[in-house]
Write a protein that holds these residues in place. Structure first.
Motif, PDB file in Angstrom:
ATOM      1  N   GLU A  80       0.824  -1.202   0.000  1.00  0.00           N
ATOM      2  CA  GLU A  80       0.000   0.000   0.000  1.00  0.00           C
ATOM      3  C   GLU A  80       0.863   1.258   0.000  1.00  0.00           C
ATOM      4  O   GLU A  80       0.567   2.228  -0.711  1.00  0.00           O
ATOM      5  CB  GLU A  80      -0.918  -0.027   1.226  1.00  0.00           C
ATOM      6  N   ASP A  89       2.105   1.692  -3.364  1.00  0.00           N
ATOM      7  CA  ASP A  89       1.035   2.090  -4.273  1.00  0.00           C
ATOM      8  C   ASP A  89       0.709   3.570  -4.135  1.00  0.00           C
ATOM      9  O   ASP A  89       0.620   4.307  -5.111  1.00  0.00           O
ATOM     10  CB  ASP A  89      -0.198   1.226  -3.947  1.00  0.00           C
ATOM     11  N   LEU A  90       0.552   4.029  -2.888  1.00  0.00           N
ATOM     12  CA  LEU A  90       0.035   5.373  -2.671  1.00  0.00           C
ATOM     13  C   LEU A  90       1.133   6.422  -2.501  1.00  0.00           C
ATOM     14  O   LEU A  90       0.901   7.601  -2.714  1.00  0.00           O
ATOM     15  CB  LEU A  90      -0.887   5.385  -1.447  1.00  0.00           C
ATOM     16  N   LEU A 112      -4.189  -1.062  -4.259  1.00  0.00           N
ATOM     17  CA  LEU A 112      -5.512  -0.432  -4.262  1.00  0.00           C
ATOM     18  C   LEU A 112      -5.817   0.247  -5.592  1.00  0.00           C
ATOM     19  O   LEU A 112      -6.925   0.162  -6.091  1.00  0.00           O
ATOM     20  CB  LEU A 112      -5.605   0.591  -3.121  1.00  0.00           C
ATOM     21  N   PHE A 136      -7.570  -6.339  -4.534  1.00  0.00           N
ATOM     22  CA  PHE A 136      -8.287  -5.335  -3.750  1.00  0.00           C
ATOM     23  C   PHE A 136      -8.570  -4.106  -4.605  1.00  0.00           C
ATOM     24  O   PHE A 136      -8.142  -4.008  -5.749  1.00  0.00           O
ATOM     25  CB  PHE A 136      -7.441  -4.892  -2.552  1.00  0.00           C
ATOM     26  N   GLY A 137      -9.259  -3.171  -4.006  1.00  0.00           N
ATOM     27  CA  GLY A 137      -9.327  -1.827  -4.570  1.00  0.00           C
ATOM     28  C   GLY A 137     -10.620  -1.473  -5.272  1.00  0.00           C
ATOM     29  O   GLY A 137     -10.762  -0.352  -5.732  1.00  0.00           O
ATOM     30  N   HIS A 139     -12.078   1.318  -3.354  1.00  0.00           N
ATOM     31  CA  HIS A 139     -11.106   2.291  -2.867  1.00  0.00           C
ATOM     32  C   HIS A 139     -11.551   3.705  -3.195  1.00  0.00           C
ATOM     33  O   HIS A 139     -11.898   4.001  -4.322  1.00  0.00           O
ATOM     34  CB  HIS A 139      -9.748   2.005  -3.512  1.00  0.00           C
ATOM     35  N   ARG A 140     -11.547   4.583  -2.197  1.00  0.00           N
ATOM     36  CA  ARG A 140     -11.866   5.998  -2.449  1.00  0.00           C
ATOM     37  C   ARG A 140     -10.848   6.892  -1.767  1.00  0.00           C
ATOM     38  O   ARG A 140     -11.049   8.083  -1.636  1.00  0.00           O
ATOM     39  CB  ARG A 140     -13.279   6.329  -2.008  1.00  0.00           C
ATOM     40  N   ASN A 141      -9.745   6.313  -1.303  1.00  0.00           N
ATOM     41  CA  ASN A 141      -8.674   7.050  -0.622  1.00  0.00           C
ATOM     42  C   ASN A 141      -9.195   7.912   0.515  1.00  0.00           C
ATOM     43  O   ASN A 141      -9.049   9.124   0.540  1.00  0.00           O
ATOM     44  CB  ASN A 141      -7.854   7.880  -1.603  1.00  0.00           C
ATOM     45  N   HIS A 142      -9.773   7.212   1.455  1.00  0.00           N
ATOM     46  CA  HIS A 142     -10.243   7.815   2.694  1.00  0.00           C
ATOM     47  C   HIS A 142      -9.173   8.685   3.365  1.00  0.00           C
ATOM     48  O   HIS A 142      -9.455   9.776   3.846  1.00  0.00           O
ATOM     49  CB  HIS A 142     -10.621   6.652   3.627  1.00  0.00           C
ATOM     50  N   ASP A 194     -10.671  -1.752   1.546  1.00  0.00           N
ATOM     51  CA  ASP A 194     -10.234  -0.894   0.446  1.00  0.00           C
ATOM     52  C   ASP A 194     -10.104   0.573   0.849  1.00  0.00           C
ATOM     53  O   ASP A 194      -9.317   1.296   0.254  1.00  0.00           O
ATOM     54  CB  ASP A 194     -11.237  -1.000  -0.706  1.00  0.00           C
ATOM     55  N   ARG A 195     -10.863   1.002   1.803  1.00  0.00           N
ATOM     56  CA  ARG A 195     -10.858   2.384   2.283  1.00  0.00           C
ATOM     57  C   ARG A 195     -10.903   3.383   1.129  1.00  0.00           C
ATOM     58  O   ARG A 195      -9.981   4.106   0.859  1.00  0.00           O
ATOM     59  CB  ARG A 195      -9.638   2.669   3.149  1.00  0.00           C
TER      60      ARG A 195
END
Lengths: 203, 368
Positions: A143, A146-147, A162, B40-41, B44-47, B367-368
């Motif tokens: 993660e 990824d981010l 994600l 996953f994902g 996902h909305r990038n909380h 996924d948050r």
């Protein structure tokens, strides 16, 4: 925390470990480890000090900051001695950081916060993966990759987790600019729309 | 030769047993799993990014959407982390309200789990309806207290948003007193069932050492025989004042994970009885605690609670501003899936759904 630091220094005198002070009232201070020593320190923490549970792995983006510095110099201006203030701006280079929160289930202690930094934010973004030490870091390091775009050397399966594989950017970085239209993809309609637009403008 | 025998199957993302939009790329040799890759994902909305763009208080209602089965424990975890970060004291009555609502959340989560896992095994309907009948009563209590069944947005820094409506405590007492009878009924219905035992016992056992190294937490960790409950280990809130036991499994198979929820629900009933008997009068929020316009001093804090699904933690960094500089959620649902492939290798395709069900995930949190 200081006891842990001393134990690491006693066992590994050459390891680059330093205490990072946390001014918050919770007093969770952390240990910053040099990249080259991270894996050895992690193994020492797990095997000797009982930190068997790696709870949380978090990426942090510290962008380049501007720091203003004011210098006061005595100069002679027009024959009179004066104090002249000069302000210079200096860039503090940014970096990415991985933060591990460790607990000990056997000794019921924690959290021990471990920090590892990358060299900068663009080219030198590798840190050693701690997944071989704690399997729980697996998805969380993916993660962070990824981010944030942190590369974990030695990770068994470093892929985006994600976002989709074709995605190019790193959305959790502070300088990330989201696109106007997330779902834009070129379609045959674009050509037709362009033709219609050209015709209406000509008329 | 074996290459001709194996087939790749994409389980999900739209599948009634994946508890949401979750996909597993599975390679099968006959019916046996030889490889399993979770994908996953989809939700996902990038909380975390959204929270970093809003004020500290504005992240509170958004935490409801993490594990939407258990909004109140999500609220508590975030409030706890901010309170640690800013050094905020919590009002005494609010501590009791938090325990009561959190344990009710645990009850309804575990009850829903019993219904869901039966659905995963093919007993679609009956057990789920029994479970949801009881869960609905708890959701009614949430609605009368917070105004919403699932998106509660109830906790505040230093306390809770509002006091109990009249008659709420009596209704809760009645529900709690009647709850063991429902659990008895559920156990009588399920535990002697041969099919259930055949589907759960001995499926995907997990050793304690592996569970710890894999970062599993909550009921899944304790089912493997690890005596680790954050309510006991950290004693956050006022949990150190209550008497309760921490159930543990023996072999860590699906049956242990299943039974552990039933036993934990019984302990939650005990905590609820003590909390309802001991709740004092007073303000429900610390009057000194700032809500809107909160600016915690620069620093960082990691706060965690024992959520119904495992360790739910928030790692917050403040730069002294009105927004979080870093807002990280430690999602138990995602991390409990770390060992999913290990658990599933060598089992049959039909067991995958039961194993996934026994871990108990919610995709809003994965996924948050």
């Amino acid at each position: 925390m200081t006891g842990t630091l001393e134990a690491i220094r006693a066992a590994m005198p050459s390891a680059g470990v330093e205490l990072v002070n946390n001014p918050s009232p919770c007093g969770q201070h952390s240990l910053r480890v040099e990249r080259k020593d991270a894996l050895a320190v992690a193994e020492f923490l797990r095997d000797r000090l009982g930190y068997d549970f790696c709870s949380n792995v978090s990426g942090v983006d510290w962008p380049t900051r501007k720091v203003k510095e004011t210098n006061t110099k005595k100069e002679v201006v027009d024959g009179v001695e004066k104090e002249v203030k000069t302000t210079t701006e200096r860039d503090v280079p940014g970096f990415l950081e991985v933060v591990y929160h460790l607990y000990s289930i056997s000794e019921n202690s924690g959290p021990l916060t471990l920090r590892v930094r990358t060299g900068d934010r663009e080219a030198d973004v590798s840190v050693p993966s701690l997944t071989p030490v704690w399997k729980s870091a697996d998805f969380q390091e993916r993660e962070a990759f990824d981010l944030f775009g942190i590369r974990f050397d030695g990770h068994p399966d470093l892929r985006r987790i994600l976002m989709w594989d074709e995605f190019a950017d790193f959305p959790m970085r502070k300088d990330y600019v989201p696109p106007d239209d997330f779902e834009y993809e070129p379609t045959p309609h674009d050509e037709i729309l362009a033709k219609v637009k050209a015709r209406t403008e000509a008329a | 030769m074996s290459d001709l025998q194996t087939i790749d199957v994409s389980l999900g993302p739209q599948h009634p047993s994946t508890h949401g939009v979750f996909r597993m790329n599975v390679t099968l040799d006959g019916e046996t799993i030889t490889r399993l890759q979770p994908v996953f994902g989809y939700l996902h909305r990038n909380h975390e990014k959204i929270a970093e763009g809003n004020s500290w208080l504005a992240a509170m209602p958004y935490t409801d959407r993490l594990d939407y089965i258990c909004p109140l424990t999500n609220n508590w975890a975030y409030a706890l982390a901010v309170e640690k970060l800013a050094g905020i004291e919590v009002a005494e009555r609010a501590e009791f309200l938090r325990v009561i609502t959190a344990e009710l959340t645990r009850l309804q989560n575990h009850v829903a789990f019993l219904g869901f896992i039966l659905g995963d095994m093919g007993a679609w309907g009956t057990a789920l309806m029994y479970a949801f009948r009881e869960r609905e009563k708890i959701l009614d209590l949430f609605e009368s207290l917070t105004g919403a069944r699932m998106m509660c947005n109830y906790m505040r820094f230093g306390g809770c948003r509002c006091d109990l409506p009249p008659g709420w405590l009596d209704a809760t007492r009645k529900l709690v007193d009647g709850f063991p009878a429902f659990l008895d009924e559920m156990e009588a219905l399920l535990n002697g069932n041969e099919i259930l035992l055949a589907r759960l016992q001995g499926v995907a056992p997990l050793s304690a050492a592996r569970a710890i190294n894999g970062g599993l937490s909550g009921p899944v960790l304790r089912a493997s025989g690890v005596d680790y409950d954050i309510r006991k280990a950290d004693g956050y809130g006022i949990y150190s004042r209550f008497k309760f036991r921490v159930p543990r499994g023996v072999v860590g198979d699906c049956f242990d994970r299943f039974m552990l929820r039933v036993l934990e629900a019984r302990e939650s009933v005990e905590i609820l009885k003590q909390a309802i008997a001991g709740i004092p009068d007073g303000p429900v929020v610390n009057p000194k605690a700032k809500q809107r316009g909160l600016r915690p001093p620069a620093g960082e804090a990691y706060g965690r609670i024992e959520g119904p699904k495992g360790e739910l933690g928030f790692y917050l960094i403040s730069d002294g501003g009105d927004k979080p500089f870093r807002f990280r959620i430690r999602p138990p649902s995602l991390i409990n899936l770390t060992l999913l492939e290990e658990l599933c290798l060598g089992t049959k395709l039909a067991d995958v759904m039961v194993i996934l069900g026994s871990i108990d995930i919610v995709l809003g949190e994965v996924d948050r």
